[in-house]
Design a protein around this motif. Structure first.
Motif, short mmCIF file in Angstrom:
data_model
loop_
_atom_site.label_atom_id
_atom_site.label_comp_id
_atom_site.label_asym_id
_atom_site.label_seq_id
_atom_site.Cartn_x
_atom_site.Cartn_y
_atom_site.Cartn_z
N ILE A 408 44.47 40.26 -56.36
CA ILE A 408 44.45 39.66 -57.69
C ILE A 408 45.87 39.38 -58.19
N GLY A 409 46.87 39.70 -57.39
CA GLY A 409 48.24 39.28 -57.70
C GLY A 409 49.09 40.32 -58.41
N VAL A 410 48.77 41.61 -58.25
CA VAL A 410 49.64 42.65 -58.82
C VAL A 410 50.91 42.69 -57.97
N SER A 411 52.07 42.73 -58.61
CA SER A 411 53.33 42.67 -57.86
C SER A 411 53.52 43.93 -57.03
N GLU A 412 54.30 43.76 -55.96
CA GLU A 412 54.56 44.88 -55.06
C GLU A 412 55.27 46.01 -55.80
N GLU A 413 56.15 45.62 -56.71
CA GLU A 413 56.91 46.62 -57.46
C GLU A 413 55.97 47.46 -58.33
N LYS A 414 55.00 46.78 -58.94
CA LYS A 414 54.05 47.51 -59.79
C LYS A 414 53.19 48.46 -58.96
N LEU A 415 52.88 48.02 -57.76
CA LEU A 415 52.09 48.88 -56.88
C LEU A 415 52.88 50.12 -56.47
N LYS A 416 54.19 49.92 -56.27
CA LYS A 416 55.04 51.06 -55.89
C LYS A 416 55.16 52.04 -57.04
N ASN A 417 55.15 51.50 -58.25
CA ASN A 417 55.34 52.34 -59.44
C ASN A 417 54.03 52.98 -59.92
N MET A 418 52.92 52.57 -59.30
CA MET A 418 51.58 53.04 -59.73
C MET A 418 51.46 54.57 -59.58
N ILE A 419 50.83 55.19 -60.57
CA ILE A 419 50.61 56.64 -60.50
C ILE A 419 49.24 56.89 -59.86
N GLU A 420 49.23 57.67 -58.79
CA GLU A 420 47.96 57.98 -58.14
C GLU A 420 47.45 59.32 -58.65
N VAL A 421 46.29 59.28 -59.29
CA VAL A 421 45.72 60.47 -59.92
C VAL A 421 44.48 60.90 -59.13
N TRP A 422 44.50 62.07 -58.55
CA TRP A 422 43.31 62.55 -57.85
C TRP A 422 42.47 63.32 -58.85
N ASN A 423 41.28 62.81 -59.06
CA ASN A 423 40.41 63.35 -60.11
C ASN A 423 39.32 64.25 -59.52
N LYS A 424 38.61 64.93 -60.39
CA LYS A 424 37.45 65.78 -60.06
C LYS A 424 37.87 67.02 -59.26
N ILE A 425 39.06 67.56 -59.55
CA ILE A 425 39.48 68.74 -58.78
C ILE A 425 38.66 69.98 -59.17
N ASP A 426 37.94 69.87 -60.26
CA ASP A 426 37.08 71.01 -60.65
C ASP A 426 35.92 71.18 -59.68
N TYR A 427 35.59 70.10 -59.01
CA TYR A 427 34.43 70.14 -58.14
C TYR A 427 34.73 70.99 -56.90
N GLU A 428 33.95 72.02 -56.75
CA GLU A 428 34.20 72.91 -55.61
C GLU A 428 33.49 72.36 -54.39
N GLU A 429 34.33 71.94 -53.48
CA GLU A 429 33.78 71.34 -52.27
C GLU A 429 32.92 72.34 -51.52
N GLU A 430 31.64 71.98 -51.35
CA GLU A 430 30.80 72.84 -50.52
C GLU A 430 31.12 72.53 -49.07
N GLU A 431 31.18 73.56 -48.27
CA GLU A 431 31.44 73.32 -46.86
C GLU A 431 30.23 72.61 -46.26
N GLU A 432 30.43 71.36 -45.97
CA GLU A 432 29.30 70.60 -45.41
C GLU A 432 29.55 70.34 -43.94
N GLU A 433 28.69 70.89 -43.14
CA GLU A 433 28.90 70.70 -41.72
C GLU A 433 28.35 69.36 -41.28
N GLU A 434 29.04 68.81 -40.28
CA GLU A 434 28.66 67.48 -39.84
C GLU A 434 27.24 67.45 -39.28
N GLU A 435 26.77 68.59 -38.74
CA GLU A 435 25.42 68.64 -38.16
C GLU A 435 24.35 68.30 -39.20
#
Ligand SMILES: Nc1nc2c(ncn2[C@@H]2O[C@H](COP(=O)(O)OP(=O)(O)OP(=O)(O)O)[C@@H](O)[C@H]2O)c(=O)[nH]1
Ligand SMILES: [Mg+2]
Length: 565
Positions: A408-435
């Protein structure tokens, strides 16, 4: 089952099933017709294009009962993530009435689904006529019949991007409307759009999609026919050559297909002009806000909150601005950008813009249809990228968002300056086995795959190879756009720009519990200050440069150059 579906924690809970029904196609679906279809009585308006809608509403007051077909993916964790997303997409298709959804998302039963052989993964080339191999198509039909004996299936949702011919052939074989990934997302957009601009954009997307679905297929008697069930071609009175001076030799009239295309093109032009008007109003509001909004001596910075759908953008924006934006576990709950103000720790006032979420395999046309809304993102001073830290395919989510921003045309500089926020850290990951993935219904087995490999060259469908070759010359090309059907809804290749490879976010938060939000506000403050400094030093540099550019008498070299020119 639910244990295996990690997204279910955010989305689905198996309970009673609503009595869904649907039958029809985009503009007259329960999700679009009431709100978007042009009125036949409007002056100068032609009736809505026939056969241009996707779903079949038998009962407009209820949501459709979809049967999901998921092509197999590896590794199992990735397949599970895609299946979860597809189930959420299927259950997100519901129109808001009186400003809210009537059914509780958690009360909805999981749609019936089946995992099948993936033609892309196997031979890197799906069949041109039916996408899946013959064995898979037959098996899905058996599964559908079994499902039908329990409860009516309104449509089949194939979680892949199908061509118009593949869709039409599968509809004939399965005797059900078929929705591909793009079609379903467009339906959801139409069902969830609220503001005038979002409604117009959603309708534009639906219109462009339905236009790409107009194909002629060979009927059982070998004649070229048109329409979902191969009804004979109708010729309108309007001469093709009229006004072009070619006389009757130039064409006997306008075919049904051309008529549909012309109506769609006319409607598209009208929509584009309405979108332009809505955009103008929004831009003038934004300019006024910028002029008035800032505290003394400070400009009012805008921060766009972007991210994959369901990442928690609205929840985070609400928490940061102490407002109550609409948050929902349905995908694409937000379609209209909303601006809310917040005061940073430094006392600076800023505007946060909550935006439409992104999703993988999004064709460029969908992004283009929402270009006007996404302008808020391009124009923003700073971007907050909200990532759902619990998503098993987090890297895919990150790169999808980067790719769309790039598009959509966001400049490279703006992408570099973007803040990456990892959300939902309250969620306790249940150990899910691939099986655990074994809970997923697999349809096909090794035998079927083998049979299909031996059989793949046989054309068993209603469209022959020659016909497909001829599409570009004959009827897939439109009068106004010299592009083929396949090009129209192709999912673009990933761009050059990839997200940073390190897996470390700038900050981890829980929008729900408030953990990390203070730190996030400080980080936004810092980044904006950094931006201000950059702008200041840039202005000083430009000013110095201007001042140092004194007049000097022309040198000999310059004169020579002037003579040459
Ligand atoms: N556990 C947990 N759930 C969250 C958190 N943030 C958001 N959610 C949930 O995630 C779901 C989606 O949240 P939204 O804020 O609507 O997500 P969005 O990114 O705005 O989604 P779209 O507008 O549909 O693209 C909701 O059910 C929220 O309650 C969080 O920090 N923790
Ligand atoms: Mg939202």
């Amino acid at each position: 089952m639910l244990k295996t579906l990690s997204l279910a924690r955010n989305s689905l809970r198996s309970k009673g099933k609503s009595s869904y029904s649907l039958t029809s196609r985009v503009l007259s679906s329960p999700f679009s017709s009431k709100r978007h279809a042009p009125k036949a009585s409007e002056e100068g308006e032609e009736p809505a294009p026939k056969d241009s809608v996707l779903l079949y509403p038998k009962d407009p007051s209820s949501t459709p009962n979809l049967f999901l077909v998921q092509p197999r993916l590896a590794p199992p964790k990735f397949l599970q993530a895609k299946l979860n997303e597809a189930l959420c997409l299927a259950n997100s298709l519901e129109e808001q009435r009186y400003g809210y959804f009537e059914s509780d998302f958690f009360d909805k039963e999981l749609p019936s689904h089946v995992v099948v052989q993936n033609p892309v993964a196997r031979s890197s080339k799906p069949r041109v006529d039916t996408y899946f191999g013959a064995g898979t198509v037959d098996n899905i039909k058996c599964h559908l019949n079994a499902e039908e004996s329990k409860e009516e299936v309104d449509a089949v949702f194939v979680n892949a991007v199908l061509s118009a011919i593949q869709q039409r052939n599968l509809e004939r074989i399965w005797e059900k409307p078929v929705l591909d990934r793009v079609g379903l997302i467009i339906e959801i957009f139409n069902a969830h759009a609220h503001t005038k601009e979002a409604k117009l954009q959603a309708e534009l997307a639906a219109l462009m999609y339905s236009r790409s679905r107009l194909v002629r297929v060979r009927g059982t008697d070998g004649r070229q026919t048109f329409g979902q069930f191969g009804e004979a071609e109708v010729v309108s009175a309007r001469g093709r050559a009229a006004g072009k001076g070619a006389g009757f030799i130039g064409g006997a009239g306008e075919t049904e297909l051309q008529l549909q295309r012309r109506r769609i093109s006319d409607r598209k032009l009208r929509l584009l002009s309405q979108i332009k008007d809505a955009r103008r109003t929004r831009l003038s509001h934004r300019a006024a806000r910028k002029r008035r909004g800032g505290l003394e001596g400070q400009s009012l910075a805008t921060i766009a909150v972007v991210g994959y759908t369901n990442a928690g953008k609205s929840t985070l924006t609400s928490a940061l601005t102490k407002t109550a934006l609409y948050c929902n576990e349905r995908l694409f709950a937000t379609l209209d950008p909303t601006l809310k103000s917040a005061i940073l720790p430094s006392g600076r006032k800023v505007l946060l813009s909550d935006t439409v979420g992104f999703i993988s395999d999004l064709p460029i046309q969908l992004v283009e249809a929402f270009q006007s809304t996404l302008e808020e993102v391009v124009e923003a001073d700073l971007l907050l990228h909200v990532v759902d830290s619990t998503a098993p395919n987090i890297e895919e989510h990150r790169s999808t968002v980067f790719h769309v921003l790039n598009q959509i045309g966001v400049s490279e500089e703006k992408l570099k300056n973007m803040i990456e926020v990892w959300n939902k850290i309250d969620y306790e990951e249940e150990e899910e086995e691939e099986e655990e993935v074994e809970d997923i219904h697999y349809l096909d087995d090794g035998k079927e795959e083998e049979a299909e490999l031996n059989d793949s060259s046989k054309a068993e469908a209603t469209v022959d190879e020659e016909q497909i070759q001829n599409q570009d010359d004959d009827w897939i090309l439109s009068d106004d756009e010299n592009v083929s059907d396949t090009e129209l809804w192709k999912v673009p290749e990933f761009g050059k720009l990839d997200p940073p490879q390190n897996n470390e976010p700038h900050i981890r938060v829980s929008a729900l519990t408030g953990v990390g939000l203070k730190e996030l506000m400080h980080l936004i403050d810092e980044r904006l200050k950094g931006e201000d400094e950059k702008v200041k030093s840039q202005t000083i540099l430009e000013r110095n440069e201007l001042q140092s550019r004194k007049w000097r008498p022309p040198r000999k070299d310059d004169e020579d150059l002037a003579v040459e020119q």
